[in-house]
Enzyme design. Structure first.
Site, short mmCIF file in Angstrom:
data_model
loop_
_atom_site.label_atom_id
_atom_site.label_comp_id
_atom_site.label_asym_id
_atom_site.label_seq_id
_atom_site.Cartn_x
_atom_site.Cartn_y
_atom_site.Cartn_z
N SER A 150 12.38 9.95 -0.06
CA SER A 150 12.38 9.13 -1.27
C SER A 150 12.70 9.96 -2.51
O SER A 150 12.36 11.15 -2.59
CB SER A 150 10.98 8.52 -1.42
OG SER A 150 10.77 8.10 -2.74
N TYR A 175 2.19 9.15 -2.22
CA TYR A 175 3.36 8.63 -1.50
C TYR A 175 4.44 9.71 -1.46
O TYR A 175 4.99 10.04 -0.41
CB TYR A 175 3.88 7.37 -2.20
CG TYR A 175 5.23 6.91 -1.71
CD1 TYR A 175 5.40 6.44 -0.41
CD2 TYR A 175 6.35 6.95 -2.55
CE1 TYR A 175 6.66 6.02 0.05
CE2 TYR A 175 7.61 6.53 -2.10
CZ TYR A 175 7.74 6.08 -0.81
OH TYR A 175 8.98 5.67 -0.35
N1 LIG Z 1 13.17 0.35 -0.93
C1 LIG Z 1 13.25 1.45 -1.67
O1 LIG Z 1 13.66 1.42 -2.83
C2 LIG Z 1 12.86 2.79 -1.09
C3 LIG Z 1 12.95 3.91 -1.93
C4 LIG Z 1 12.61 5.15 -1.40
C5 LIG Z 1 12.21 5.27 -0.09
N2 LIG Z 1 12.12 4.16 0.69
C6 LIG Z 1 11.68 4.33 2.08
O2 LIG Z 1 12.57 3.63 2.93
C7 LIG Z 1 11.86 3.11 4.05
C8 LIG Z 1 12.09 1.62 4.15
O3 LIG Z 1 11.63 1.02 2.95
P1 LIG Z 1 11.63 -0.54 2.71
O4 LIG Z 1 11.93 -0.75 1.27
O5 LIG Z 1 12.41 -1.21 3.75
O6 LIG Z 1 10.07 -0.84 2.91
P2 LIG Z 1 9.32 -2.00 3.72
O7 LIG Z 1 7.87 -1.88 3.39
O8 LIG Z 1 9.99 -3.31 3.47
O9 LIG Z 1 9.58 -1.60 5.24
C9 LIG Z 1 8.77 -0.69 5.95
C10 LIG Z 1 8.30 -1.39 7.21
O10 LIG Z 1 7.53 -0.43 7.96
C11 LIG Z 1 6.44 -1.10 8.55
N3 LIG Z 1 5.39 -0.11 8.78
C12 LIG Z 1 4.61 0.49 7.86
N4 LIG Z 1 3.75 1.34 8.44
C13 LIG Z 1 4.00 1.28 9.78
C14 LIG Z 1 3.42 1.91 10.92
N5 LIG Z 1 2.43 2.77 10.78
N6 LIG Z 1 3.92 1.61 12.14
C15 LIG Z 1 4.94 0.71 12.29
N7 LIG Z 1 5.50 0.07 11.24
C16 LIG Z 1 5.05 0.36 10.00
C17 LIG Z 1 6.03 -2.18 7.56
O11 LIG Z 1 5.37 -3.27 8.18
C18 LIG Z 1 7.38 -2.57 6.94
O12 LIG Z 1 7.89 -3.75 7.54
C19 LIG Z 1 10.41 3.52 3.86
O13 LIG Z 1 10.18 4.72 4.54
C20 LIG Z 1 10.32 3.76 2.36
O14 LIG Z 1 9.27 4.65 2.05
C21 LIG Z 1 12.43 2.92 0.22
#
Ligand SMILES: NC(=O)c1ccc[n+]([C@@H]2O[C@H](COP(=O)([O-])OP(=O)(O)OC[C@H]3O[C@@H](n4cnc5c(N)ncnc54)[C@H](O)[C@@H]3O)[C@@H](O)[C@H]2O)c1
Length: 344
Positions: A150, A175
């Site tokens: 991230s 985080y």
């Molecule tokens: N969306 C953004 O802007 C952004 C920015 C930086 C980093 N990220 C990273 O990208 C990835 C995807 O993000 P996103 O926006 O799709 O988030 P999101 O929360 O929509 O998707 C993450 C999914 O992981 C699942 N999850 C969480 N913990 C879990 C576990 N222990 N076991 C199994 N499943 C689990 C959740 O139920 C969720 O559906 C994440 O790692 C997030 O930290 C996202």
């Protein structure tokens, strides 16, 4: 260059999440065989997660059961299983039963503000869960692990644009600390066990089916309901908003090995739009497209938050031909169209 695969089998974790859902959809269009896992946690509305899965042909009733293999009704190449990454008993079985070639880890406890109140959730999913995945990759000779990091790892970095060469030893949220930990853990496993790993530092991803805890969704939702929006740091924030299709294109290029210019075992890239937008300009764009004037409640800077983000994506362009090209006006328009359709 052809985008088709030879039915490479890929594990996508976080498949019911925002980015995971879009990635799975694209992989299936390209004929990959995909197993998607997710624990469907209730950090935000689980109906949205099940509706994303429904779009992929997954029946909710079956998907609610942990460890049940649910075959997509309209995508032969897709199976969904509800699994917790912390589940050290089940994960190795999943890897033993499937000959995964690549793993894309998008599952995580996301969100900066929530980590102030719920630190345990971050260590469980993002550190313990990630270790379990690394162990499976090691024991099952996975060719390539791609994982989500991230932009938050840059903390209050003042030099812009943010480069992967910059020092990231000063995270300002737990985080961010767990994401930085993932990069360190991946480095160790690449070094010790010769596993190819690629970390991607995502920069504020937005678009249709987006997360209800993020600005794009929160602002649109409040403005449609004629409620005030919360504007932090009196609006003096900048974000490198990156449209979901550009993110997915980037991940796909990394998954397709023929695109790669670098043969490194351990790699780390920024994946963003590289065109930061002032928060107030973002709000104006939503106002313009919704035809609604925002009522703004101004708040001070929030703990764990950062003032600005701006990705240097030169290395991703050079190594993979990454080319983000969705203007914010188009991205906001597409989000609003989806939001209106989904919530009416
Ligand atoms: N969306 C953004 O802007 C952004 C920015 C930086 C980093 N990220 C990273 O990208 C990835 C995807 O993000 P996103 O926006 O799709 O988030 P999101 O929360 O929509 O998707 C993450 C999914 O992981 C699942 N999850 C969480 N913990 C879990 C576990 N222990 N076991 C199994 N499943 C689990 C959740 O139920 C969720 O559906 C994440 O790692 C997030 O930290 C996202």
């Amino acid at each position: 260059m052809s985008e088709k695969s030879d039915q490479t089998k890929i594990l996508v974790t976080g498949a019911a999440g925002f980015i995971g859902f879009h990635l799975v959809k694209k992989l299936l269009n390209l004929d990959y065989e995909v197993v998607g896992i997710d624990n469907i946690n209730d950090y935000y509305d689980i109906d949205l997660k099940y509706d994303r899965l429904k779009e992929l042909g997954i029946d909710r009733k079956a998907a609610e059961n942990f460890h049940e293999k649910v075959q997509s009704k309209h995508q032969l190449g897709f199976t969904f299983i509800r699994v917790n990454l912390e589940d050290r008993g089940y994960l190795p079985k999943l890897f033993a039963e499937n000959n995964f070639e690549q793993v894309c880890n998008l599952a995580a406890q996301a969100g900066v503000r929530y980590s102030i109140k719920n630190p345990e959730a971050y260590v469980d999913s993002n550190v313990v869960g990630f270790l379990n995945l690394l162990e499976c990759c090691r024991n099952h000779k996975i060719k390539h692990l791609i994982y989500a990091s991230s932009s938050s790892v840059y903390g209050q970095n003042e030099k812009v644009p943010f480069s992967v060469e910059d020092n990231v030893d000063h995270p300002v949220s737990l985080y961010a600390a767990t994401k930085k930990s993932n990069e360190l853990m991946a480095h160790t496993y690449s070094h010790l066990y010769d596993i190819k790993t690629t970390g991607l530092r995502f920069f504020t991803v937005y678009g249709p089916w987006g997360r209800p805890d993020m600005a794009m969704f929160l602002f649109t939702d409040a403005m449609v309901k004629k409620k005030p929006i919360k504007v932090f740091n009196n609006g003096d924030l900048e974000r490198d908003f990156t449209y979901i299709d550009d993110i997915v294109e980037g991940i796909i290029k990394i998954i397709q090995p023929e695109n790669e210019n670098s043969k490194a075992r351990y790699s780390l890239y920024n994946i963003g739009n590289s065109k930061p937008v002032k928060l107030m300009d973002f709000i104006r764009e939503i106002e313009r497209q919704l035809g609604v004037e925002a009522q703004m409640d101004m708040y001070p800077m929030q703990p764990g938050d950062v003032n600005r983000t701006w990705a240097d994506v030169e290395s991703l362009k050079e190594d993979f031909g990454y080319n983000p090209n969705t203007p914010v006006s188009t991205g906001v328009k597409n989000f609003i169209e989806w939001f209106r359709k989904y919530y009416t």
